[in-house]
Design an enzyme around this catalytic site. Structure first.
Site, mmCIF file in Angstrom:
data_model
loop_
_atom_site.group_PDB
_atom_site.id
_atom_site.type_symbol
_atom_site.label_atom_id
_atom_site.label_comp_id
_atom_site.label_asym_id
_atom_site.label_seq_id
_atom_site.Cartn_x
_atom_site.Cartn_y
_atom_site.Cartn_z
ATOM 1 N N TYR A 33 0.607 -1.180 0.074
ATOM 2 C CA TYR A 33 -0.080 0.113 0.093
ATOM 3 C C TYR A 33 0.741 1.220 -0.078
ATOM 4 O O TYR A 33 2.142 1.137 0.127
ATOM 5 C CB TYR A 33 -0.940 -0.037 1.145
ATOM 6 C CG TYR A 33 -0.537 0.447 2.598
ATOM 7 C CD1 TYR A 33 0.312 -0.587 3.283
ATOM 8 C CD2 TYR A 33 -0.716 1.456 3.085
ATOM 9 C CE1 TYR A 33 1.265 -0.428 4.372
ATOM 10 C CE2 TYR A 33 0.049 1.940 4.519
ATOM 11 C CZ TYR A 33 0.728 0.990 5.004
ATOM 12 O OH TYR A 33 1.543 1.223 6.341
ATOM 13 N N LEU A 206 11.012 0.860 7.319
ATOM 14 C CA LEU A 206 10.233 1.600 6.068
ATOM 15 C C LEU A 206 11.090 2.526 5.554
ATOM 16 O O LEU A 206 11.528 3.489 6.501
ATOM 17 C CB LEU A 206 8.938 1.787 6.371
ATOM 18 C CG LEU A 206 8.199 2.280 4.900
ATOM 19 C CD1 LEU A 206 8.047 0.958 4.072
ATOM 20 C CD2 LEU A 206 6.874 3.112 5.252
HETATM 21 N N1 PMP Z 1 7.717 3.490 9.119
HETATM 22 C C1 PMP Z 1 6.412 2.748 9.151
HETATM 23 C C2 PMP Z 1 6.412 1.607 9.920
HETATM 24 C C3 PMP Z 1 5.266 3.471 8.422
HETATM 25 O O1 PMP Z 1 4.226 2.687 8.488
HETATM 26 C C4 PMP Z 1 5.236 4.682 7.776
HETATM 27 C C5 PMP Z 1 4.147 5.382 7.192
HETATM 28 N N2 PMP Z 1 3.226 4.424 6.458
HETATM 29 C C6 PMP Z 1 6.645 5.271 8.011
HETATM 30 C C7 PMP Z 1 7.730 4.549 8.468
HETATM 31 C C8 PMP Z 1 6.708 6.675 7.224
HETATM 32 O O2 PMP Z 1 6.832 6.625 5.900
HETATM 33 P P1 PMP Z 1 6.176 7.833 5.015
HETATM 34 O O3 PMP Z 1 7.093 9.015 5.380
HETATM 35 O O4 PMP Z 1 6.581 7.261 3.468
HETATM 36 O O5 PMP Z 1 4.648 7.883 5.224
#
Ligand code: PMP
Length: 286
Positions: A33, A206
């Site tokens: 997603y 992530l």
């Molecule tokens: N780490 C995790 C585990 C997340 O779920 C998210 C957001 N989905 C992020 C970091 C932040 O990523 P982003 O800046 O791409 O939203």
């Protein structure tokens, strides 16, 4: 107002949108997603999300449901149809279904499922929560080993949020082998003596789209950044801390495991980075 959502080529009222009960996203969390924020009716860092989506799909040998241009068009159309000024666009792609349940992947001609919907969030940028700052607790990180792939396996992060709520906090940071990995849905940082510290990229976290933008902007603003492993005790002894995510941008952290950071209010670097991030990203929004 009934939302208009997107499912496999169709724009439908949310009550009419359907996905098979045999879909592997539903049965096996075999799905990835993205969440893209919308400010002033425009998409923030669409390019970053599209590139990460492709990477997640490739890592899982999952077919691309459509081109990047088509994806942009779907995002824009949903924002328009649902009259979103500030909010989020949620996108999910699953390996689809060949009409049964099997651990073996379905044949390659099985079509992926693609679903998108909007979430209206007035006041997303001028957030009351960001003015107060977040209280976090630390919990053990017991997630799987490929957190760099943005899959919908969000049960443990969701449990972590509930553990935080139960403890009277807002969120949880996770710890593995003595070091902080990240927040339940955000990347984690602390600031000590003017230096911003955050964990380096690997399979353990992530690769946040907001992280990448904020670290670039921090360096452009002559702020020092160190990407290294850190402990929760270092973070507790910090001058300030914050998290980043596409849905909350830069969120100051004011308390960790009951210990107030600094004077217990959002720190100057977090506040400044939030301002810079919002200003720059709104300028570049599509
Ligand atoms: N780490 C995790 C585990 C997340 O779920 C998210 C957001 N989905 C992020 C970091 C932040 O990523 P982003 O800046 O791409 O939203």
């Amino acid at each position: 107002m009934t939302r208009t959502v997107y499912v496999n080529g169709d724009y439908l009222p949310e009550t009419e949108a359907k996905v098979s009960i045999f879909d592997r996203g539903f049965l096996m969390a075999d799905a990835v997603y993205e969440v893209t924020s919308v400010l002033g009716g425009k998409l923030i860092d669409f390019e970053g999300h599209a590139v990460r989506l492709k990477r997640s799909l490739d890592e899982l040998d999952m077919a691309e449901p459509c081109t990047k241009d088509e994806l942009l068009e779907i995002h824009r159309k949903l924002v328009e149809l649902n009259d979103i000024d500030e909010g989020l666009v949620y996108l999910q792609v699953t390996r689809g279904s060949d009409g049964d349940r099997d651990f073996v992947f379905p044949s390659e001609d099985t079509k992926p499922t693609i679903v998108l919907f909007t979430q209206n969030k007035p006041g997303l940028a001028d957030s009351a929560a960001a003015k107060v700052g977040a209280k976090i607790i630390s919990i053990e990180d017991i997630r799987w080993g490929r957190r760099d792939i943005k899959t919908v396996q969000l049960l443990y992060p969701s449990m972590g949020k509930m553990m935080a709520k139960k403890a009277g906090a807002d969120d949880a940071w996770m710890i593995e082998d003595g070091h902080v990995t990240e927040g339940t849905s955000n990347n984690a940082y602390f600031v000590k003596d003017g230096v911003i510290v955050t964990r380096p990229l690997s399979n353990d976290i992530l690769h946040g789209i907001t992280r990448k933008a904020v670290l670039r902007m921090a360096e452009e603003a002559q702020l020092k950044v160190e990407e290294r492993l850190f402990t929760i005790d270092e973070a507790k002894a910090a001058d300030e801390a914050f998290t980043t995510s596409a849905s909350a941008f830069v969120m100051p952290v004011v308390e960790i495991d009951g210990v107030a950071l600094g004077d217990g209010t959002p720190g100057p670097i977090a506040k400044r980075l939030r301002e810079i991030y919002l200003e720059e990203s709104i300028k570049a929004a599509v």
